[in-house]
Design a protein around this motif. Structure first.
Motif, PDB file in Angstrom:
ATOM      1  N   GLY A 108       0.846  -1.196   0.000  1.00  0.00           N
ATOM      2  CA  GLY A 108       0.000   0.000   0.000  1.00  0.00           C
ATOM      3  C   GLY A 108       0.875   1.238   0.000  1.00  0.00           C
TER       4      GLY A 108
ATOM      5  N   GLU B 275       0.128   3.392   6.903  1.00  0.00           N
ATOM      6  CA  GLU B 275      -0.834   2.303   7.086  1.00  0.00           C
ATOM      7  C   GLU B 275      -1.987   2.682   8.001  1.00  0.00           C
ATOM      8  OE1 GLU B 275       3.095   0.504   5.948  1.00  0.00           O
ATOM      9  OE2 GLU B 275       2.428   2.024   7.383  1.00  0.00           O
TER      10      GLU B 275
ATOM     11  N   HIS C 276      -4.825   4.328   5.964  1.00  0.00           N
ATOM     12  CA  HIS C 276      -5.267   3.678   4.733  1.00  0.00           C
ATOM     13  C   HIS C 276      -6.773   3.789   4.532  1.00  0.00           C
ATOM     14  CE1 HIS C 276      -1.720   0.818   3.523  1.00  0.00           C
ATOM     15  NE2 HIS C 276      -1.502   2.083   3.233  1.00  0.00           N
TER      16      HIS C 276
ATOM     17  N   SER D 103      -8.712   5.642   1.399  1.00  0.00           N
ATOM     18  CA  SER D 103      -9.615   4.890   0.518  1.00  0.00           C
ATOM     19  C   SER D 103     -10.881   5.666   0.177  1.00  0.00           C
ATOM     20  CB  SER D 103     -10.000   3.566   1.173  1.00  0.00           C
ATOM     21  OG  SER D 103     -10.858   3.779   2.290  1.00  0.00           O
TER      22      SER D 103
ATOM     23  N   PHE E 208      -6.504  -1.301   1.257  1.00  0.00           N
ATOM     24  CA  PHE E 208      -6.936  -0.258   2.174  1.00  0.00           C
ATOM     25  C   PHE E 208      -8.024  -0.751   3.139  1.00  0.00           C
ATOM     26  CE2 PHE E 208      -5.799   3.027  -1.311  1.00  0.00           C
ATOM     27  CZ  PHE E 208      -4.482   2.994  -0.922  1.00  0.00           C
TER      28      PHE E 208
ATOM     29  N   ASN F  37      -6.893  -5.202   4.188  1.00  0.00           N
ATOM     30  CA  ASN F  37      -5.497  -5.571   4.414  1.00  0.00           C
ATOM     31  C   ASN F  37      -5.098  -6.820   3.628  1.00  0.00           C
ATOM     32  OD1 ASN F  37      -3.069  -4.784   5.687  1.00  0.00           O
ATOM     33  ND2 ASN F  37      -3.284  -6.403   7.204  1.00  0.00           N
TER      34      ASN F  37
ATOM     35  N   ILE G 282       1.020   0.422  -4.172  1.00  0.00           N
ATOM     36  CA  ILE G 282      -0.365  -0.038  -4.157  1.00  0.00           C
ATOM     37  C   ILE G 282      -0.668  -0.925  -5.355  1.00  0.00           C
ATOM     38  CG2 ILE G 282      -1.239   1.945  -2.869  1.00  0.00           C
ATOM     39  CD1 ILE G 282      -2.154   3.153  -5.498  1.00  0.00           C
TER      40      ILE G 282
END
Length: 344
Positions: free
Chosen positions: A50, A55, A58, A62, A119, A122, A211
């Protein structure tokens, strides 16, 4: 884009087997360990991280990402629907717009669904076949889109510089044939890419800090010889996109010369308006690539997540903007879209 310039020097440095290299961003220990455990249990799988270092956000990233994807699909499918329904729009200019819409849908659909899985859920694993398929489609579509933009420049040149012969020079059949030629050109030049990548040996490091799968990022985590990949990633974009850009510049040079010879200001304005839309699309397509290459080459310091976000914007923002640009600037298309949307 198949280009090694899009990857920072620190991200492209090769390491011995078993050593992780994730550019300048330190990944969380838990994520690294989970990735290593996953790759050990399934050696044929790679891990898409990603946006390393981000993280925790995320899920927030999204939201605009998925929203943009929805608008991309709605806008481009609306263009395809309206042109297919209206016979008055079934002419070379709008056929080229439809080709551009198809490339936008394909490009975003190749990247966004997997990115949203990362996102939201996981789900970072991707097989070798899935990774190579992503790389093949991303780069092929980019080259097809570059060819379509070149055809649009030629279309504008003929419409302005030789308007009386426009219906005979650019027929619908000829435009479709040229579009298919751009597709075949891209596929032929991209076929060697997954073939060479599939033959590279991969050792302990199977983590890709992106990503989506990228050609050179995948090559860099290999423990084999990637000299061919480096050369190919430089020569092919220069050969294909470089030739497209040269024809675009030549077309607009001839267009400007023709406009300067026109004495009527009204004719000047009309000719310029026909080119404005195409120039806007050219800017949204080529600017992110040039910005990334120049930033890395002359500044030499850009964070990994900055490159990833820029790459995401490059693959998603133009597909969202293109139908809006054509819908607003092209009066005939705008009227037809308005007719169908009001009816609903």
């Amino acid at each position: 884009m198949v280009t090694s310039e899009l990857i920072p020097e620190t991200a492209t440095r090769r390491h011995p087997p078993g050593v992780l290299s994730i550019s300048k961003v330190d990944l969380h220990i838990d994520d690294i360990m989970a990735a290593l455990n996953f790759t050990q249990s399934d050696p044929s799988t790679f891990i898409l991280m990603g946006i390393p270092g981000m993280e925790d956000v995320h899920i927030w990233i999204s939201i605009p990402y998925s929203t943009s994807y929805i608008f991309c699909l709605l806008g481009n499918f609306m263009v395809l629907f309206v042109v297919s329904k209206e016979e008055t729009l079934q002419k070379p200019m709008y056929l080229l717009i439809c080709m551009l819409a198809l490339t936008d849908i394909t490009k975003s659909s190749t990247i966004v669904p997997k990115a949203l899985c990362i996102f939201w859920f996981n789900l970072k694993g991707i097989t070798m076949g899935g990774c190579l398929t992503q790389i093949f489609f991303i780069h092929s579509v980019n080259f097809v889109q570059s060819g379509v933009l070149m055809l649009m420049a030629i279309d504008r040149y003929v419409a302005i510089c030789n308007p009386l012969r426009y219906p005979t020079i650019l027929t619908n059949a000829r435009v479709v044939t040229l579009g298919l030629a751009c597709l075949v050109r891209a596929l032929l030049f991209m076929v060697p890419l997954p073939l060479t990548l599939s033959r590279l040996p991969f050792c302990d490091n199977r983590i890709i800090p992106q990503i989506q799968c990228e050609h050179m990022l995948l090559a860099m985590i290999s423990c084999g010889d990637i000299s061919f990949n480096r050369t190919y990633s430089f020569v092919i974009p220069f050969l294909l996109m470089g030739s497209d850009l040269m024809l675009i510049v030549l077309s607009y040079g001839l267009i400007i010369r023709a406009i300067l010879r026109i004495s009527s200001k009204r004719a000047h304005q009309k000719a310029l308006n026909t080119c404005t839309i195409h120039i806007c699309v050219l800017v949204t397509f080529y600017t992110p690539v040039l910005f990334t290459i120049l930033t890395i080459r002359f500044i030499g310091d850009i964070t990994s997540y900055g490159l990833i976000i820029l790459s995401a914007l490059y693959h998603l923002v133009p597909p969202v903007l293109n139908p809006i640009i054509y819908g607003v600037k092209t009066q005939e298309l705008s009227d037809k879209v308005g007719k169908y949307t009001c009816r609903r």
